[in-house]
Design a protein around this motif. Sequence first.
Motif, PDB file in Angstrom:
ATOM      1  N   LEU A  36      50.791  25.616  64.864  1.00  0.00           N
ATOM      2  CA  LEU A  36      50.652  24.981  63.546  1.00  0.00           C
ATOM      3  C   LEU A  36      50.518  26.056  62.487  1.00  0.00           C
ATOM      4  O   LEU A  36      49.987  27.135  62.754  1.00  0.00           O
ATOM      5  CB  LEU A  36      49.393  24.112  63.504  1.00  0.00           C
ATOM      6  N   GLY A  37      50.985  25.749  61.278  1.00  0.00           N
ATOM      7  CA  GLY A  37      50.850  26.684  60.163  1.00  0.00           C
ATOM      8  C   GLY A  37      51.932  27.737  60.186  1.00  0.00           C
ATOM      9  O   GLY A  37      53.028  27.511  60.701  1.00  0.00           O
ATOM     10  N   SER A  38      51.581  28.911  59.646  1.00  0.00           N
ATOM     11  CA  SER A  38      52.557  29.996  59.511  1.00  0.00           C
ATOM     12  C   SER A  38      52.387  31.018  60.643  1.00  0.00           C
ATOM     13  O   SER A  38      51.295  31.182  61.173  1.00  0.00           O
ATOM     14  CB  SER A  38      52.325  30.680  58.163  1.00  0.00           C
ATOM     15  N   PHE A  39      53.483  31.708  60.971  1.00  0.00           N
ATOM     16  CA  PHE A  39      53.365  32.802  61.934  1.00  0.00           C
ATOM     17  C   PHE A  39      52.894  34.081  61.237  1.00  0.00           C
ATOM     18  O   PHE A  39      52.634  35.086  61.871  1.00  0.00           O
ATOM     19  CB  PHE A  39      54.703  33.046  62.652  1.00  0.00           C
ATOM     20  N   LYS A  40      52.808  34.017  59.907  1.00  0.00           N
ATOM     21  CA  LYS A  40      52.303  35.168  59.149  1.00  0.00           C
ATOM     22  C   LYS A  40      50.803  34.994  58.940  1.00  0.00           C
ATOM     23  O   LYS A  40      50.296  33.880  58.900  1.00  0.00           O
ATOM     24  CB  LYS A  40      52.992  35.245  57.785  1.00  0.00           C
ATOM     25  N   GLY A  41      50.112  36.112  58.765  1.00  0.00           N
ATOM     26  CA  GLY A  41      48.678  36.047  58.500  1.00  0.00           C
ATOM     27  C   GLY A  41      47.871  35.873  59.780  1.00  0.00           C
ATOM     28  O   GLY A  41      48.385  36.031  60.887  1.00  0.00           O
ATOM     29  N   ASP A  74      45.918  28.580  56.109  1.00  0.00           N
ATOM     30  CA  ASP A  74      45.980  29.976  55.695  1.00  0.00           C
ATOM     31  C   ASP A  74      46.130  30.840  56.951  1.00  0.00           C
ATOM     32  O   ASP A  74      45.181  31.429  57.449  1.00  0.00           O
ATOM     33  CB  ASP A  74      44.680  30.323  54.943  1.00  0.00           C
ATOM     34  N   GLY A  75      47.345  30.871  57.511  1.00  0.00           N
ATOM     35  CA  GLY A  75      47.604  31.537  58.794  1.00  0.00           C
ATOM     36  C   GLY A  75      48.154  30.526  59.783  1.00  0.00           C
ATOM     37  O   GLY A  75      48.783  29.540  59.372  1.00  0.00           O
ATOM     38  N   GLY A  76      47.899  30.754  61.052  1.00  0.00           N
ATOM     39  CA  GLY A  76      48.451  29.843  62.059  1.00  0.00           C
ATOM     40  C   GLY A  76      47.539  29.651  63.251  1.00  0.00           C
ATOM     41  O   GLY A  76      46.544  30.362  63.425  1.00  0.00           O
ATOM     42  N   MET A  77      47.890  28.646  64.067  1.00  0.00           N
ATOM     43  CA  MET A  77      47.094  28.331  65.263  1.00  0.00           C
ATOM     44  C   MET A  77      48.012  28.074  66.447  1.00  0.00           C
ATOM     45  O   MET A  77      48.954  27.283  66.332  1.00  0.00           O
ATOM     46  CB  MET A  77      46.301  27.031  65.062  1.00  0.00           C
ATOM     47  N   TYR A  78      47.728  28.744  67.533  1.00  0.00           N
ATOM     48  CA  TYR A  78      48.360  28.395  68.810  1.00  0.00           C
ATOM     49  C   TYR A  78      47.381  27.479  69.534  1.00  0.00           C
ATOM     50  O   TYR A  78      46.224  27.862  69.740  1.00  0.00           O
ATOM     51  CB  TYR A  78      48.594  29.632  69.661  1.00  0.00           C
ATOM     52  N   ILE A  79      47.832  26.298  69.902  1.00  0.00           N
ATOM     53  CA  ILE A  79      46.924  25.354  70.573  1.00  0.00           C
ATOM     54  C   ILE A  79      47.526  24.908  71.910  1.00  0.00           C
ATOM     55  O   ILE A  79      48.619  24.342  71.956  1.00  0.00           O
ATOM     56  CB  ILE A  79      46.642  24.116  69.686  1.00  0.00           C
ATOM     57  N   VAL A  80      46.787  25.191  72.989  1.00  0.00           N
ATOM     58  CA  VAL A  80      47.196  24.769  74.331  1.00  0.00           C
ATOM     59  C   VAL A  80      46.244  23.644  74.745  1.00  0.00           C
ATOM     60  O   VAL A  80      45.121  23.902  75.169  1.00  0.00           O
ATOM     61  CB  VAL A  80      47.100  25.936  75.348  1.00  0.00           C
ATOM     62  N   PRO A  81      46.666  22.375  74.584  1.00  0.00           N
ATOM     63  CA  PRO A  81      45.706  21.284  74.795  1.00  0.00           C
ATOM     64  C   PRO A  81      45.345  21.013  76.259  1.00  0.00           C
ATOM     65  O   PRO A  81      44.282  20.466  76.530  1.00  0.00           O
ATOM     66  CB  PRO A  81      46.407  20.062  74.192  1.00  0.00           C
ATOM     67  N   MET A  82      46.245  21.416  77.166  1.00  0.00           N
ATOM     68  CA  MET A  82      45.979  21.065  78.578  1.00  0.00           C
ATOM     69  C   MET A  82      46.372  22.241  79.483  1.00  0.00           C
ATOM     70  O   MET A  82      47.487  22.335  79.957  1.00  0.00           O
ATOM     71  CB  MET A  82      46.753  19.794  78.942  1.00  0.00           C
ATOM     72  N   MET A  83      45.406  23.133  79.695  1.00  0.00           N
ATOM     73  CA  MET A  83      45.632  24.331  80.511  1.00  0.00           C
ATOM     74  C   MET A  83      45.844  23.993  81.994  1.00  0.00           C
ATOM     75  O   MET A  83      46.425  24.765  82.733  1.00  0.00           O
ATOM     76  CB  MET A  83      44.403  25.246  80.400  1.00  0.00           C
ATOM     77  N   ASN A  84      45.295  22.860  82.420  1.00  0.00           N
ATOM     78  CA  ASN A  84      45.283  22.523  83.852  1.00  0.00           C
ATOM     79  C   ASN A  84      45.881  21.128  84.071  1.00  0.00           C
ATOM     80  O   ASN A  84      45.185  20.193  84.455  1.00  0.00           O
ATOM     81  CB  ASN A  84      43.818  22.598  84.331  1.00  0.00           C
ATOM     82  N   PRO A  85      47.197  20.975  83.825  1.00  0.00           N
ATOM     83  CA  PRO A  85      47.789  19.629  83.911  1.00  0.00           C
ATOM     84  C   PRO A  85      47.674  18.994  85.300  1.00  0.00           C
ATOM     85  O   PRO A  85      47.422  17.786  85.401  1.00  0.00           O
ATOM     86  CB  PRO A  85      49.260  19.845  83.522  1.00  0.00           C
ATOM     87  N   ASP A  86      47.813  19.781  86.356  1.00  0.00           N
ATOM     88  CA  ASP A  86      47.724  19.198  87.710  1.00  0.00           C
ATOM     89  C   ASP A  86      46.331  18.619  87.960  1.00  0.00           C
ATOM     90  O   ASP A  86      46.182  17.533  88.528  1.00  0.00           O
ATOM     91  CB  ASP A  86      48.003  20.252  88.791  1.00  0.00           C
ATOM     92  N   GLY A  87      45.307  19.365  87.531  1.00  0.00           N
ATOM     93  CA  GLY A  87      43.927  18.902  87.714  1.00  0.00           C
ATOM     94  C   GLY A  87      43.668  17.625  86.927  1.00  0.00           C
ATOM     95  O   GLY A  87      43.082  16.670  87.443  1.00  0.00           O
ATOM     96  N   VAL A  88      44.142  17.609  85.674  1.00  0.00           N
ATOM     97  CA  VAL A  88      43.948  16.415  84.845  1.00  0.00           C
ATOM     98  C   VAL A  88      44.653  15.223  85.489  1.00  0.00           C
ATOM     99  O   VAL A  88      44.112  14.113  85.537  1.00  0.00           O
ATOM    100  CB  VAL A  88      44.449  16.660  83.395  1.00  0.00           C
ATOM    101  N   ARG A  89      45.827  15.477  86.039  1.00  0.00           N
ATOM    102  CA  ARG A  89      46.545  14.366  86.688  1.00  0.00           C
ATOM    103  C   ARG A  89      45.781  13.856  87.908  1.00  0.00           C
ATOM    104  O   ARG A  89      45.715  12.640  88.144  1.00  0.00           O
ATOM    105  CB  ARG A  89      47.967  14.809  87.087  1.00  0.00           C
ATOM    106  N   LEU A  90      45.181  14.774  88.673  1.00  0.00           N
ATOM    107  CA  LEU A  90      44.362  14.349  89.821  1.00  0.00           C
ATOM    108  C   LEU A  90      43.205  13.453  89.368  1.00  0.00           C
ATOM    109  O   LEU A  90      42.927  12.422  89.983  1.00  0.00           O
ATOM    110  CB  LEU A  90      43.784  15.575  90.539  1.00  0.00           C
TER     111      LEU A  90
END
Length: 275
Positions: A36-41, A74-90
């Motif tokens: 989200l946001g800009s890749f700058k800053g 003012d800048g950007g955010m990398y967001i990984v909402p589900m690091m463990n998809p297999d576990g969540v599915r279990l």
Amino acid sequence: MKYCDILRKIKLLKKNCFSFSLGKSLLGEDICCFHLGSFKGKQILVEGGIHAREYISTLFLLKEIDFLSNKNLDGGMYIVPMMNPDGVRLVLDGANFIKDENLKKFLIMVNGKEDFSLWKANANAVDLNVNYDVFWGQGSQNLKKLSSANFIGYYPNSEIENINFINFAKKIKFNGSLSFHSKGEVIYYGFKMNGERLKKEKFIVNQLTKLNGYTAVKTKKSTGGLSDYLSYFYHVPAFTIELGSDFCVHPINEIFLSQIFDKNKEVLTTFLNLV
Ligand SMILES: [Zn+2]
């Protein structure tokens, strides 16, 4: 809620937000990252859903991505909402989706039952958030045998989900990190830290707790966590935020999501401005 409901939410967000995959999980699910946001800053790196039963953190981040998607950052955010998809599915679907009969039997054996609602680990029965190569195996609750929770793995950074994340973190520049878990309404800070860095983390954590009313606690007994790893090797402010009251039981029901969201919706933008 089922796992497909989470995938549906991700698919909807992908229509309006830039996203890409960090790679596959053990069972071939994409580990999706939004930007989200800009890749700058300034940039922050945010993740959730590393502990399977804490998938309320995934739901929070998906709601947050939607909330921030049309805002100016003012800048950007990398967001990984589900690091463990297999576990969540279990947790959400049980083990019946697993085609490999031996793997299915292995997981039910480790879990001790067919109800996976309290499962924290990935599909290797490794707890991803104690597997990082940062004081690995020295945490007070670490287990050295297979388990639904707290098993550190046979060696550090052994799990594909963590390897994908580490490789990704190497490629980008980021100024701070937030890791979302549940539960307890606590923000952990200051991993193996003193002096000026600790002062800066204390300042930031105090601003964040003013927003959500959570308690700031200095990290002492945990090791091998994602937040610990980023803090220690990248020297950036990195916090672990435990969403939801301790009065809730695991896994926290989605009826509490709006309450959790209201308390925490300004945390990411405030953090981005502070780092
Ligand atoms: Zn957790």
